[in-house]
Design an enzyme around this catalytic site. Structure first.
Site, PDB file in Angstrom:
ATOM      1  N   GLN A 111       0.814  -1.229   0.000  1.00  0.00           N
ATOM      2  CA  GLN A 111       0.000   0.000   0.000  1.00  0.00           C
ATOM      3  C   GLN A 111       0.841   1.270   0.000  1.00  0.00           C
ATOM      4  OE1 GLN A 111      -3.100   0.414  -0.571  1.00  0.00           O
ATOM      5  NE2 GLN A 111      -3.874  -1.661  -0.364  1.00  0.00           N
ATOM      6  N   CYS A 149     -16.215 -10.152   4.514  1.00  0.00           N
ATOM      7  CA  CYS A 149     -17.292 -11.128   4.471  1.00  0.00           C
ATOM      8  C   CYS A 149     -16.673 -12.518   4.454  1.00  0.00           C
ATOM      9  CB  CYS A 149     -18.138 -10.907   3.220  1.00  0.00           C
ATOM     10  SG  CYS A 149     -19.587 -11.942   3.197  1.00  0.00           S
TER      11      CYS A 149
END
Ligand code: PLP
Length: 369
Positions: A172, A317
């Protein structure tokens, strides 16, 4: 559409695509082939390796091209000798956490490094790890959710002085803040092409020459024998070009992103019940993770999507059950608040008008709920 999810992936830069296309059509030869069509591919890979090496301040031979950040992280952890101890921070990406748990199940001793409420590794955690003296420690340079930047040079210095190998996931950070391998003082570093306007499915592990690499893919001996498989020439060429562009444009991109982020945070400050996570610490210039009291992050994401704005939520999820973000959990954020999280990650093509439109929509959605 307003795209505010650049930490998930970035659109390919036109100049990168242009550099790649000849290797998908004209120069399709296998780079291991000795005739001209192969040699052209080989030479393009060499150039890409030099472009990435120049950005990071390393020798080209210290770079192993992989199929992405995930593979680079797995390869970094595979440097562990049998039954060795190792430590990873509690806020690492799943591509570190999952192989770490697997290695633990195979007999390696795993320790987790805690973070404080701002998402930073603490000196206490470092002191404790030094006492345990594991073989390897892995701490990411910048977090994908909060954008918090760790003081890697400081930790690497201390750990390596005790003979502990140091890996940092810089996926990142690359393209958003300066990433100099030697200045950070690490032994291993992971990178990914698609976070810097390059193609998906390409990344790299950078290594200090005294680290023993244990390949996880065996075969034809490509990448110095450390990563077998016919090279993805076009993707590697694209990654190299994207790296070259970062080298020349980083200052400009950084200034642009920071200006937009400040504008964004100014707008956000007018929204009641809004918290910015890791607000007090150095963060990537493009990343803001927020939660609005009483508003479900995923619901908000869907409503923003209907208005043509793409952000991400802070929950993962897993098998149909929504779990609050492990990163926020590690920072001590209660599950109810963690479920309010959305992440806004800006990119080089975003404009002030995008920010104003987003704030307008967010205000409308929060006022009319
Ligand atoms: N590490 C971090 C911090 C990431 O944010 C990501 C991607 O989201 C990865 C690793 C994985 O990279 P890739 O998508 O190239 O496998």
């Amino acid at each position: 559409m307003i795209y505010f999810d650049h930490n998930a992936t970035t659109p390919i830069d036109d100049r990168v695509l242009e550099a790649m296309l000849p290797f998908l059509k004209t120069f399709y030869g296998n780079p291991s082939s000795l005739y001209r069509l192969g040699r052209v591919g080989r030479s393009a890979i060499d150039t890409a390796r030099e472009q990435l090496a120049a950005l990071l301040g390393v020798q080209p031979g210290q770079i192993i091209f992989t199929c992405g950040g995930t593979e680079a992280n797995n390869l970094a952890l595979a440097t562990l000798p049998p039954q060795a101890g190792f430590a990873v921070s509690a806020i690492e990406h799943p591509s570190i956490i999952e192989p770490a748990l697997y290695l633990q199940s195979q007999g390696h001793t795993l320790s987790l490094l805690d973070v404080n409420a701002d998402g930073l590794i603490t000196q206490d955690a470092i002191d404790e790890i030094i006492r345990l003296k594991p073989h390897l420690v892995s701490i990411m340079l910048a977090n994908n959710e909060t954008g918090a930047v760790q003081n890697i040079a400081h930790y690497a210095d201390q750990l390596r002085a005790h003979g502990i190998k140091f890996h940092s996931d810089a996926v990142q950070a690359l393209g958003k803040i300066p990433v100099d391998f030697n200045r950070l003082g690490v032994d291993l570093m992971s990178l990914s092409s698609h976070k810097i306007y390059g193609p998906k499915g390409c990344g790299a592990l950078v290594f200090e020459k005294n680290v023993a690499i244990n390949p996880i893919l065996l075969g034809g001996g490509q990448e110095q024998g450390f990563r077998a498989g016919t090279e993805n020439v076009a993707a590697i060429v694209g990654f190299g070009k994207a790296a070259e562009l970062v080298k020349t444009e980083l200052d400009e991109r950084h200034a642009h992103l920071l200006k937009l982020r400040m504008l964004l945070e100014q707008g956000l400050s007018a929204i009641p019940g809004l918290t910015i996570f890791a607000k007090q610490v150095e963060r990537l210039p493009n990343t803001v993770q927020v939660g609005i009291h009483g508003i479900d992050g995923e619901m908000l994401l869907m409503q923003l999507d209907q208005q043509g704005i793409a952000v991400s939520s802070g929950s993962a999820c897993a098998s149909g059950v929504r779990e609050p973000s492990p990163v926020l959990a590690a920072m001590g954020v209660e599950p109810a608040q963690a479920k309010t999280a959305i992440r806004i990650s800006l990119g080089k093509a975003n404009t002030e008008a995008d920010i104003f439109e987003f704030i307008k929509q967010l205000k409308f959605l929060t006022e009319t709920r």
